[in-house]
Design an enzyme around this catalytic site. Structure first.
Site, PDB file in Angstrom:
ATOM      1  N   TYR A   1       1.951  12.509 -18.978  1.00 55.00           N
ATOM      2  CA  TYR A   1       0.905  13.475 -18.635  1.00 55.00           C
ATOM      3  C   TYR A   1       0.341  14.170 -19.867  1.00 55.00           C
ATOM      4  O   TYR A   1       0.940  14.179 -20.925  1.00 55.00           O
ATOM      5  CB  TYR A   1       1.322  14.458 -17.550  1.00 55.00           C
ATOM      6  CG  TYR A   1       2.563  15.302 -17.682  1.00 55.00           C
ATOM      7  CD1 TYR A   1       3.194  15.565 -18.876  1.00 55.00           C
ATOM      8  CD2 TYR A   1       3.100  15.879 -16.524  1.00 55.00           C
ATOM      9  CE1 TYR A   1       4.317  16.369 -18.935  1.00 55.00           C
ATOM     10  CE2 TYR A   1       4.227  16.686 -16.568  1.00 55.00           C
ATOM     11  CZ  TYR A   1       4.829  16.935 -17.774  1.00 55.00           C
ATOM     12  OH  TYR A   1       5.939  17.738 -17.828  1.00 55.00           O
ATOM     13  N   GLU A   2      -0.855  14.727 -19.681  1.00 54.11           N
ATOM     14  CA  GLU A   2      -1.669  15.304 -20.760  1.00 54.11           C
ATOM     15  C   GLU A   2      -2.029  14.266 -21.825  1.00 54.11           C
ATOM     16  O   GLU A   2      -2.205  14.596 -22.997  1.00 54.11           O
ATOM     17  CB  GLU A   2      -0.969  16.511 -21.404  1.00 54.11           C
ATOM     18  CG  GLU A   2      -0.525  17.581 -20.434  1.00 54.11           C
ATOM     19  CD  GLU A   2      -1.633  18.035 -19.496  1.00 54.11           C
ATOM     20  OE1 GLU A   2      -2.824  17.911 -19.846  1.00 54.11           O
ATOM     21  OE2 GLU A   2      -1.316  18.503 -18.395  1.00 54.11           O
ATOM     22  N   GLY A   3      -2.146  13.033 -21.400  1.00 52.34           N
ATOM     23  CA  GLY A   3      -2.525  11.957 -22.314  1.00 52.34           C
ATOM     24  C   GLY A   3      -1.325  11.140 -22.725  1.00 52.34           C
ATOM     25  O   GLY A   3      -0.409  11.646 -23.361  1.00 52.34           O
TER      26      GLY A   3
END
Length: 596
Positions: free
Chosen positions: A441-443
């Site tokens: 998550y978050e890239g």
């Protein structure tokens, strides 16, 4: 059950001795951030995380969250709500927020140890306030004054929480494909409709209201990412004067059943004409989104660090207690029926790997956090830009490397337990499961690699890299005649030169074949991370020798640095070889031949 004790000695060493934050705070005019205040914050953070959050870690994993499909409501695990009340009452959500909006006005970097402790103590719980920080930053930098007064103050106080509603079922990384719509109303509000997925803390019972920051398209939006705007849609409608009204037309449609972080609510959010307010300028939502995203990416890097620290602590304790056979060179504890497994070279390899990545990673992460303060509070525009350039360069490294190292360290720690690590009793398998999401998550790690190689190096001409290499060069020059550091200075100087040459070589190849950027990105990211950590280990040895720390502590830093340079830094050789092989090895195979 796994246990956790905040590593305050090493946290203080990283802040005071390695980074020299006391001088930095004076230079940045944080007059209240003296050593007494910092120590008090660290001590109270450790108390809260150790006594309140850590005991709930297993509870959250076992109970998860309860979803009511009729109401769309989510109930958190037992004890989570009470812990959040203490968090809000302690003012922890406003540690680095501006005083004028109810915050303490302390440096951003001082919040990083708190985040690390929270994540180590209870990662799933920590996800509930995590994105409030990113939402608060977006409002502070891009919101209108009334929005700051009405919404930002509630986030800072912890009375309400925030989310980031970006991903949709058909688009994640490529936000240019998003379909959520925002129709303007006659009263200055917007009607938002669409579905967002993977929304952390999208629904819960910790606070009475939740502020959803939503990416959507206006009717006249151009196609692609240039047509995205940012909106704020609260769970309960909020008027411009702060009056809270009726339930908004948005609802949690489901919660995901996940591999780990069971105590964190990961929601599908449905917006059905929900009332919202525009944040920032029309079609400029990506700028505001990256304000949130970059904050969150540093925060997720700290999640990897916190989990690695907790895993290491438990593996070290077990390795000292578990009796199993004898050392190869003869009994080390002849008064016992067997030696503890910490005498075994392979167990030491795993423990030292964890220690080296955790303690070096802590300095790396905290230094990135300090750049946030410099970018915001530097005395001159030149200083602020330099801080922002370095922060941009370090963010993908911190996010990707610390999370991947978190996965590696939780794996090593579980391995130290042998079969006992695989069962739930010792809590190691939970740490391993929880760590896996941090790389996603978050890239994802691949996205961080492309951000570093494609944007921070190629598009921005490596401004942050040049600044970091200048730091390395200055350090090596300062200690050129220091015999006690010679074993680290020479290889560090060599790697810095190789790093620069490798970067130029990739850029040259990319001029004739853009695919070279993507082909090199992953290995370049980790090459960069390992060389950066070599710098921080060399600096840590120098800082330890100059400090008043006990000799055993100094010896521990030196020997761990030696292990890092001898056993971990050589990983760069494989990454360099992969980069030098070029794009052909990845792209020559025809798609149809993958299953041939």
């Amino acid at each position: 059950m796994s246990t956790y004790s905040a590593p305050l000695r090493d946290i203080r060493f990283a802040l005071y001795d390695v980074l020299g934050v006391e001088a930095a705070f004076r230079q940045l005019r944080f007059d209240d951030a003296n050593r007494e205040t910092v120590d008090a914050v660290l001590d109270e953070s450790a108390r809260f995380c150790g006594t309140v959050l850590a005991p709930l870690n297993k509870v959250g994993d076992e109970h998860g969250v309860a979803y009511d499909k009729d109401s769309g409501g989510v109930t958190t695990a037992p004890g989570f709500k009470e812990a959040y009340v203490q968090f809000a009452e302690g003012g922890w959500g406003g540690l680095g927020a501006p005083v004028e909006y109810g915050g303490m006005g302390l440096p951003h970097v001082l919040g990083m140890p708190l985040e690390e402790m929270i994540d180590a103590a209870n990662l799933a719980w920590g996800n509930f306030p995590l994105l409030s920080h990113g939402a608060a930053n977006a409002l502070r930098l891009h919101g209108e004054q009334w929005q700051r007064e009405v919404f930002l103050t509630k986030l800072v106080s912890g009375e309400w929480t925030g989310t980031m509603c970006l991903t949709e079922p058909h688009c994640g990384t490529d936000l240019g494909l998003l379909k959520t719509r925002a129709e303007p109303g006659d009263d200055g509000t917007y009607s938002i409709s669409g579905t967002k997925i993977f929304i952390t803390a999208g629904e819960h019972d910790l606070t009475p209201n939740i502020l959803h920051l939503v990416l959507a398209r206006l009717p006249d939006a151009p196609a692609g990412s240039k047509g995205i705007s940012l909106f704020l849609a609260p769970k309960f409608k909020v008027a411009r004067d702060g009056t809270v009204g009726e339930r908004n037309a948005l609802r949690c449609g489901a919660v995901e059943h996940k591999m780990g972080i069971h105590g964190s609510a990961t929601c599908v959010m449905n917006f059905d004409g929900a009332q919202g307010y525009l944040i920032g300028q029309p079609h400029k939502g990506l700028m505001a989104m990256f304000t949130m995203m970059n904050t969150a990416r540093l925060g997720v890097g700290l999640q990897g660090l916190g989990l690695a620290e907790r895993a290491y602590q438990n593996a070290l304790r077990y390795a000292r207690e578990r009796l199993q056979s004898r050392a190869l060179s003869g009994a080390k504890f002849p008064d016992k029926p067997a030696d503890p497994i910490i005498v075994q070279p392979d167990v030491r390899r795993m423990l030292l790997t964890c220690k080296a990545l955790v303690e070096g990673g802590r300095a790396l992460a905290y230094h990135a956090g300090l750049q946030v303060d410099i970018a915001d509070h530097g005395a001159t525009e030149e200083e602020r830009k330099a801080g922002d350039d370095l922060l941009g360069f370090l963010t993908p490294i911190v996010k990707a490397c610390l999370t991947e190292w978190g996965v590696e360290c939780t794996y090593h720690a579980l391995q130290c337990f042998g079969g006992h690590g695989y069962i739930a009793e010792h809590g190691m398998e939970q740490l391993t499961r929880d760590a896996r999401i941090t790389t996603l998550y978050e890239g994802t790690t691949g996205i961080q690699a492309l951000d570093l190689m494609g944007r921070k190096i190629m598009q921005l001409q490596g401004a942050g890299l040049k600044a970091f290499l200048a730091m390395v060069a200055a350090f090596c020059e300062e200690h050129a005649g220091d015999a006690s550091l010679a074993e680290f200075i020479a290889p560090l100087r060599e790697k810095a030169g190789e790093w620069q040459a490798l970067t130029l070589a990739i850029g040259k190849r990319a001029m004739s074949d853009p695919e070279e950027i993507g082909a090199a990105a992953y290995d370049y990211l980790f090459y960069s991370g390992y060389v950066a950590l070599a710098y921080w280990w060399a600096r840590s040895v120098a800082a330890a020798e100059a400090s008043s720390q006990p000799q055993a502590f100094k010896d521990g830093k030196r020997e761990t640095a030696r292990f890092y340079f001898a056993r971990i830094l050589p990983r760069t050789l494989a990454h360099k070889a992969a980069i030098d092989s070029g794009a052909a090895a990845l792209l020559s195979l025809d798609e149809a031949a993958f299953d041939a």
